[in-house]
Design a protein around this motif. Structure first.
Motif, PDB file in Angstrom:
ATOM      1  N   SER A 141       0.811  -1.226   0.000  1.00 40.19           N
ATOM      2  CA  SER A 141       0.000   0.000   0.000  1.00 40.19           C
ATOM      3  C   SER A 141       0.841   1.272   0.000  1.00 40.19           C
ATOM      4  O   SER A 141       0.385   2.327  -0.432  1.00 40.19           O
ATOM      5  N   SER A 142       2.084   1.212   0.467  1.00 39.60           N
ATOM      6  CA  SER A 142       2.937   2.388   0.563  1.00 39.60           C
ATOM      7  C   SER A 142       3.813   2.534  -0.687  1.00 39.60           C
ATOM      8  O   SER A 142       4.402   1.556  -1.155  1.00 39.60           O
ATOM      9  N   VAL A 143       3.890   3.755  -1.202  1.00 36.53           N
ATOM     10  CA  VAL A 143       4.746   4.011  -2.367  1.00 36.53           C
ATOM     11  C   VAL A 143       6.203   3.758  -2.020  1.00 36.53           C
ATOM     12  O   VAL A 143       6.957   3.189  -2.811  1.00 36.53           O
ATOM     13  N   HIS A 144       6.623   4.163  -0.825  1.00 32.91           N
ATOM     14  CA  HIS A 144       8.008   3.975  -0.407  1.00 32.91           C
ATOM     15  C   HIS A 144       8.345   2.488  -0.333  1.00 32.91           C
ATOM     16  O   HIS A 144       9.419   2.059  -0.786  1.00 32.91           O
ATOM     17  N   ALA A 145       7.435   1.691   0.232  1.00 31.34           N
ATOM     18  CA  ALA A 145       7.665   0.247   0.309  1.00 31.34           C
ATOM     19  C   ALA A 145       7.664  -0.369  -1.081  1.00 31.34           C
ATOM     20  O   ALA A 145       8.401  -1.329  -1.353  1.00 31.34           O
ATOM     21  N   MET A 146       6.863   0.183  -1.968  1.00 32.41           N
ATOM     22  CA  MET A 146       6.816  -0.310  -3.343  1.00 32.41           C
ATOM     23  C   MET A 146       8.152  -0.069  -4.052  1.00 32.41           C
ATOM     24  O   MET A 146       8.659  -0.948  -4.762  1.00 32.41           O
ATOM     25  N   MET A 147       8.730   1.114  -3.840  1.00 36.39           N
ATOM     26  CA  MET A 147      10.028   1.407  -4.444  1.00 36.39           C
ATOM     27  C   MET A 147      11.116   0.516  -3.855  1.00 36.39           C
ATOM     28  O   MET A 147      12.010   0.053  -4.580  1.00 36.39           O
ATOM     29  N   ASP A 148      11.045   0.265  -2.556  1.00 36.25           N
ATOM     30  CA  ASP A 148      12.017  -0.650  -1.937  1.00 36.25           C
ATOM     31  C   ASP A 148      11.896  -2.044  -2.539  1.00 36.25           C
ATOM     32  O   ASP A 148      12.902  -2.740  -2.726  1.00 36.25           O
ATOM     33  N   TYR A 149      10.666  -2.462  -2.834  1.00 36.42           N
ATOM     34  CA  TYR A 149      10.457  -3.778  -3.455  1.00 36.42           C
ATOM     35  C   TYR A 149      11.118  -3.816  -4.834  1.00 36.42           C
ATOM     36  O   TYR A 149      11.786  -4.800  -5.183  1.00 36.42           O
ATOM     37  N   LEU A 150      10.949  -2.745  -5.612  1.00 34.83           N
ATOM     38  CA  LEU A 150      11.551  -2.709  -6.948  1.00 34.83           C
ATOM     39  C   LEU A 150      13.067  -2.806  -6.872  1.00 34.83           C
ATOM     40  O   LEU A 150      13.702  -3.469  -7.689  1.00 34.83           O
ATOM     41  N   TRP A 151      13.656  -2.145  -5.881  1.00 33.95           N
ATOM     42  CA  TRP A 151      15.110  -2.201  -5.762  1.00 33.95           C
ATOM     43  C   TRP A 151      15.591  -3.532  -5.189  1.00 33.95           C
ATOM     44  O   TRP A 151      16.781  -3.801  -5.177  1.00 33.95           O
ATOM     45  N   GLY A 152      14.672  -4.356  -4.735  1.00 34.76           N
ATOM     46  CA  GLY A 152      15.031  -5.710  -4.322  1.00 34.76           C
ATOM     47  C   GLY A 152      15.065  -6.687  -5.482  1.00 34.76           C
ATOM     48  O   GLY A 152      15.576  -7.807  -5.343  1.00 34.76           O
ATOM     49  N   LEU A 153      14.519  -6.282  -6.637  1.00 37.75           N
ATOM     50  CA  LEU A 153      14.544  -7.128  -7.826  1.00 37.75           C
ATOM     51  C   LEU A 153      15.882  -6.981  -8.549  1.00 37.75           C
ATOM     52  O   LEU A 153      16.649  -6.047  -8.281  1.00 37.75           O
ATOM     53  N   ASN A 154      16.156  -7.889  -9.477  1.00 37.26           N
ATOM     54  CA  ASN A 154      17.371  -7.711 -10.266  1.00 37.26           C
ATOM     55  C   ASN A 154      17.183  -6.503 -11.186  1.00 37.26           C
ATOM     56  O   ASN A 154      16.063  -6.086 -11.481  1.00 37.26           O
ATOM     57  N   ILE A 155      18.279  -5.945 -11.635  1.00 35.23           N
ATOM     58  CA  ILE A 155      18.236  -4.658 -12.333  1.00 35.23           C
ATOM     59  C   ILE A 155      17.446  -4.718 -13.637  1.00 35.23           C
ATOM     60  O   ILE A 155      16.792  -3.752 -14.027  1.00 35.23           O
TER      61      ILE A 155
END
Length: 351
Positions: free
Chosen positions: A169-183
């Motif tokens: 639900s959080s945009v900040h958590a969503m961005m953290d999730y994206l940076w947890g993926l491979n590039i």
């Protein structure tokens, strides 16, 4: 100050100030003949800039938001080492500036989504999604949950990632999730979102938009192109570990060692001729050091004194600190917290 030594009167400082302030005061190096000057403590070189002022503004804003309190003292340049580096990683993305700007606006929730515009008091005829016309247009719906956008996710074989993002639900958590993926996946999703936002704007103007399959195809091709163009090439390993000085010179290799959290640093210097013969070596420990740059500056200062003790006139000094090398430019006056040490070292080198 102690008039007999020209250094801080440690007992007086500790009796006058609280422990935290006293620690920072005692870490300030002193040298005779150096006058006071105005410096911006939030920059490693003591220079005020719009960039550093903006960083301070954002840190204070974050502190107020989190209910934090300010500090009476802070080491120089601390704004460059703030805990929240989310804005830095955006500008390091391997993609054009337009995609980076889109990601920055997404991160700060400043996209002109219909629900955002209505929340900010702007008049909108309807907040319904331009693609499906059923749900309100917010970030979660437009980029993840809309039936039209789901087709693109499936075309890109990223349905698993879509479902996991949908549960956040959080945009900040969503961005953290994206940076947890491979590039590669991260860039595919951000590029796809940027293209989908462009398609949404065209649809709002009544223009023809790309099909889901075409958006997916362009996303894949653009991402591969970005990775080839913007990712830095791997640096070749340096096989030349030591470069000898000129025939009639002695080279001093200098280094400082600092462990964050400690109040001291170690330093070392080795002197060699052009043939690689060791002329001498010296090492020591310096108290009241607050960061790695101070350790490197103290190491160079001691190395210059070492060269003087050896009676060496033609000397070359090498350090692995690029910041220190720039600070030693005799054409510039240093305004950092370590100006006393740096200017004194410059003076010794002139002699």
């Amino acid at each position: 100050m102690d008039p007999s030594t020209g250094q801080w009167d440690e007992c007086l400082v500790r009796d006058t100030f609280c422990a935290e302030d006293a620690r920072h005061i005692l870490q300030m190096p002193l040298r005779e003949g150096v006058h006071d000057f105005v410096a911006w403590q939030f920059d490693s070189k003591g220079i005020h800039s719009v960039k550093s002022a903006y960083k301070m503004h954002m840190e204070l804003k974050s502190m107020r938001k989190n209910g934090g309190v300010g500090r009476s003292t802070a080491k120089a340049g601390n704004l460059n080492t703030c805990n929240d580096d989310s804005w830095k990683r955006i500008w390091r993305l391997p993609c054009p500036r337009t995609v980076q700007m889109f990601t920055w606006r997404l991160r700060h929730e400043s996209l002109a989504l219909l629900t955002n515009m209505q929340r900010r008091g702007l008049k909108v005829k309807s907040t319904k999604c331009f693609f499906c016309g059923h749900a309100d247009e917010d970030g979660g719906h437009l980029f993840i949950k809309c039936k039209s956008v789901k087709v693109v996710w499936r075309e890109l074989a990223l349905e698993k990632e879509r479902r996991e993002l949908g549960a956040i639900s959080s945009v900040h958590a969503m961005m953290d999730y994206l940076w947890g993926l491979n590039i590669l996946k991260r860039m595919q999703i951000l590029t796809f979102w940027w293209m989908w936002w462009s398609a949404r704007n065209k649809l709002r103007k009544g223009e023809r938009v790309l099909t889901a399959a075409e958006v997916a195809r362009r996303t894949r091709s653009s991402t591969l192109e970005y990775m080839q163009v913007f990712l830095p090439e791997p640096k070749p390993q340096c096989t030349d570990k030591w470069r000898p000085p000129a025939q009639d010179m002695v080279k001093f290799n200098v280094d400082g060692a600092f462990v964050p959290g400690e109040l001291h640093a170690g330093w070392g210097a080795v002197a060699r001729t052009s043939d690689g013969e060791v002329v001498g070596a010296r090492a020591g420990r310096q108290e009241l050091i607050q960061d790695a740059f101070a350790a490197e500056a103290v190491a160079l200062s001691n190395a210059v004194s070492f060269a003087s003790d050896l009676g060496i006139i033609r000397a070359e000094f090498e350090t692995d600190s690029q910041l220190l090398a720039e600070a030693m430019d005799i054409r510039k006056v240093d305004s950092s917290a370590y100006a006393a040490v740096i200017e004194d070292t410059k003076y010794q080198l002139k002699l």
